[in-house]
Design a protein around this motif. Structure first.
Motif, mmCIF file in Angstrom:
data_model
loop_
_atom_site.group_PDB
_atom_site.id
_atom_site.type_symbol
_atom_site.label_atom_id
_atom_site.label_comp_id
_atom_site.label_asym_id
_atom_site.label_seq_id
_atom_site.Cartn_x
_atom_site.Cartn_y
_atom_site.Cartn_z
ATOM 1 N N ARG A 37 -9.438 -8.612 -1.816
ATOM 2 C CA ARG A 37 -9.898 -8.152 -0.586
ATOM 3 C C ARG A 37 -10.098 -6.705 -0.635
ATOM 4 N NH1 ARG A 37 -6.520 -9.145 5.023
ATOM 5 N NH2 ARG A 37 -5.009 -8.245 3.903
ATOM 6 N N THR A 38 -10.830 -6.236 -0.266
ATOM 7 C CA THR A 38 -11.178 -4.665 -0.147
ATOM 8 C C THR A 38 -10.854 -4.303 1.407
ATOM 9 O OG1 THR A 38 -12.818 -4.490 -1.751
ATOM 10 C CG2 THR A 38 -12.652 -2.446 -0.122
ATOM 11 N N ARG A 39 -10.106 -3.202 1.604
ATOM 12 C CA ARG A 39 -9.719 -2.690 2.978
ATOM 13 C C ARG A 39 -10.154 -1.267 3.025
ATOM 14 N NH1 ARG A 39 -5.056 -5.280 5.466
ATOM 15 N NH2 ARG A 39 -5.629 -3.848 7.226
ATOM 16 N N PHE A 40 -10.691 -0.829 4.124
ATOM 17 C CA PHE A 40 -10.796 0.495 4.275
ATOM 18 C C PHE A 40 -10.197 0.984 5.876
ATOM 19 C CE2 PHE A 40 -12.814 3.796 7.316
ATOM 20 C CZ PHE A 40 -12.988 4.806 6.324
ATOM 21 N N VAL A 41 -9.271 1.829 5.622
ATOM 22 C CA VAL A 41 -8.122 2.315 6.558
ATOM 23 C C VAL A 41 -8.648 3.873 7.009
ATOM 24 C CG1 VAL A 41 -5.692 2.626 7.063
ATOM 25 C CG2 VAL A 41 -6.491 0.905 5.421
ATOM 26 N N PRO A 42 -8.782 4.114 8.291
ATOM 27 C CA PRO A 42 -9.087 5.310 8.620
ATOM 28 C C PRO A 42 -7.762 6.101 8.732
ATOM 29 C CG PRO A 42 -9.376 3.562 10.474
ATOM 30 C CD PRO A 42 -9.247 3.049 9.115
ATOM 31 N N TRP A 43 -8.018 7.431 8.473
ATOM 32 C CA TRP A 43 -6.652 8.322 8.698
ATOM 33 C C TRP A 43 -5.968 8.056 9.792
ATOM 34 C CZ3 TRP A 43 -5.149 10.179 4.343
ATOM 35 C CH2 TRP A 43 -6.007 10.590 3.253
ATOM 36 N N PRO A 44 -6.344 7.930 11.172
ATOM 37 C CA PRO A 44 -5.557 7.724 12.179
ATOM 38 C C PRO A 44 -4.657 6.527 12.231
ATOM 39 C CG PRO A 44 -7.892 8.697 12.807
ATOM 40 C CD PRO A 44 -8.000 8.286 11.527
ATOM 41 N N ALA A 45 -5.122 5.383 11.375
ATOM 42 C CA ALA A 45 -4.711 4.239 11.370
ATOM 43 C C ALA A 45 -3.382 4.010 10.857
ATOM 44 C CB ALA A 45 -5.593 3.164 10.886
ATOM 45 N N ILE A 46 -3.110 5.222 9.904
ATOM 46 C CA ILE A 46 -1.988 5.238 9.058
ATOM 47 C C ILE A 46 -0.816 5.708 9.939
ATOM 48 C CG2 ILE A 46 -0.968 6.403 6.850
ATOM 49 C CD1 ILE A 46 -4.033 6.576 5.847
ATOM 50 N N THR A 47 0.353 4.891 9.771
ATOM 51 C CA THR A 47 1.476 5.379 10.311
ATOM 52 C C THR A 47 2.541 5.784 9.356
ATOM 53 O OG1 THR A 47 2.279 2.893 10.214
ATOM 54 C CG2 THR A 47 1.272 3.715 12.179
ATOM 55 N N ALA A 48 2.610 5.407 8.044
ATOM 56 C CA ALA A 48 3.327 5.865 6.979
ATOM 57 C C ALA A 48 2.939 5.520 5.650
ATOM 58 C CB ALA A 48 4.842 5.106 7.050
ATOM 59 N N ILE A 49 3.343 6.154 4.683
ATOM 60 C CA ILE A 49 3.040 5.937 3.296
ATOM 61 C C ILE A 49 4.155 5.545 2.514
ATOM 62 C CG2 ILE A 49 1.837 6.722 1.333
ATOM 63 C CD1 ILE A 49 0.985 8.553 4.365
ATOM 64 N N ASP A 50 4.194 4.602 1.871
ATOM 65 C CA ASP A 50 5.355 4.263 1.053
ATOM 66 C C ASP A 50 5.129 3.683 -0.632
ATOM 67 O OD1 ASP A 50 8.109 2.968 0.590
ATOM 68 O OD2 ASP A 50 7.443 1.216 1.185
ATOM 69 N N THR A 51 6.035 4.174 -1.049
ATOM 70 C CA THR A 51 6.059 3.741 -2.809
ATOM 71 C C THR A 51 7.280 2.734 -3.287
ATOM 72 O OG1 THR A 51 7.276 5.734 -3.521
ATOM 73 C CG2 THR A 51 4.923 5.819 -3.138
ATOM 74 N N ARG A 52 7.582 1.836 -2.482
ATOM 75 C CA ARG A 52 8.701 1.162 -2.890
ATOM 76 C C ARG A 52 8.739 0.184 -3.879
ATOM 77 N NH1 ARG A 52 12.605 -2.723 1.133
ATOM 78 N NH2 ARG A 52 14.115 -3.093 -0.661
#
Length: 202
Positions: free
Chosen positions: A76-91
């Motif tokens: 699957r390919t997802r496009f996520v606009p900047w305002p939709a992001i709530t956090a960025i994780d690297t676990r």
């Protein structure tokens, strides 16, 4: 606010995909050359491995764009606009958190333990505050000298600048996020898996 688009594909994954596909192609030629009568039975698992290698190692990519982030994974390919992001994780891998759920980035998995043994404090210089946990801790995968951390820092930096500038005040356009399933890939994998089972049982 100037922005330079970034398109990331892991080099090792692409090399592994090419090597695997070449080996599979040679395998198909060898099967047809040595036993043409049985080729229709035995080429399917080889083709299945080749398609899997392409989907797993060649396809995954990350495109950081002015208006959002495009994450291309195996199915699957997802496009996520900047305002939709709530956090960025690297676990476990670089992961974008949104109100609709998590979007893992297959192209940027967290590094193995052997890769993080030599990390030093300078490898975490300049990491944004949104990367830190409740006690101010950082994960080894956040280091800017590993792909997951480097890409996370790039995304966090732009996301924090937009947030601090009030660019998210209008909220998220519900139509802006998109998800595209790779139906051709899924159909090919299922068809080759079925052909493999049938061929081996005949």
């Amino acid at each position: 606010m100037s922005f330079q688009e970034v398109h990331y594909r892991p080099v090792f994954g692409r090399i592994l995909a090419v090597v695997t596909v070449v080996v599979c192609a040679l395998g198909v030629v060898a099967v047809i050359w040595s036993d043409p009568a049985s080729a229709l039975r035995y080429v399917w698992p080889i083709l299945l491995v080749a398609v899997l290698a392409w989907a797993l190692f060649w396809r995954p990519s990350l495109r950081v764009q002015e208006h959002g982030i495009t994450v291309e994974n195996v199915l699957r390919t997802r496009f996520v606009p900047w305002p939709a992001i709530t956090a960025i994780d690297t676990r476990y891998s670089l992961t974008l958190h949104t109100a609709d759920g998590r979007v893992p980035v297959w192209a940027a998995p967290a590094p193995g333990r052997h890769r993080t043994l030599g990390l030093a404090p300078k490898d975490f210089d300049g990491i944004g505050g949104s990367a830190r946990g409740g006690a101010g801790e950082l994960r080894p995968a956040d280091a800017v000298t590993v792909p997951s951390g480097n890409l996370a820092q790039l995304i966090r930096g732009h996301w924090e600048r937009l947030r601090d500038a009030g660019a998210f005040a209008s909220g998220v356009d519900p139509e802006a996020s998109t998800a595209t399933w790779h139906w051709a890939t899924m159909t090919s994998l299922v068809a080759l898996a079925v052909a493999t089972v049938v061929g081996l049982l005949i």
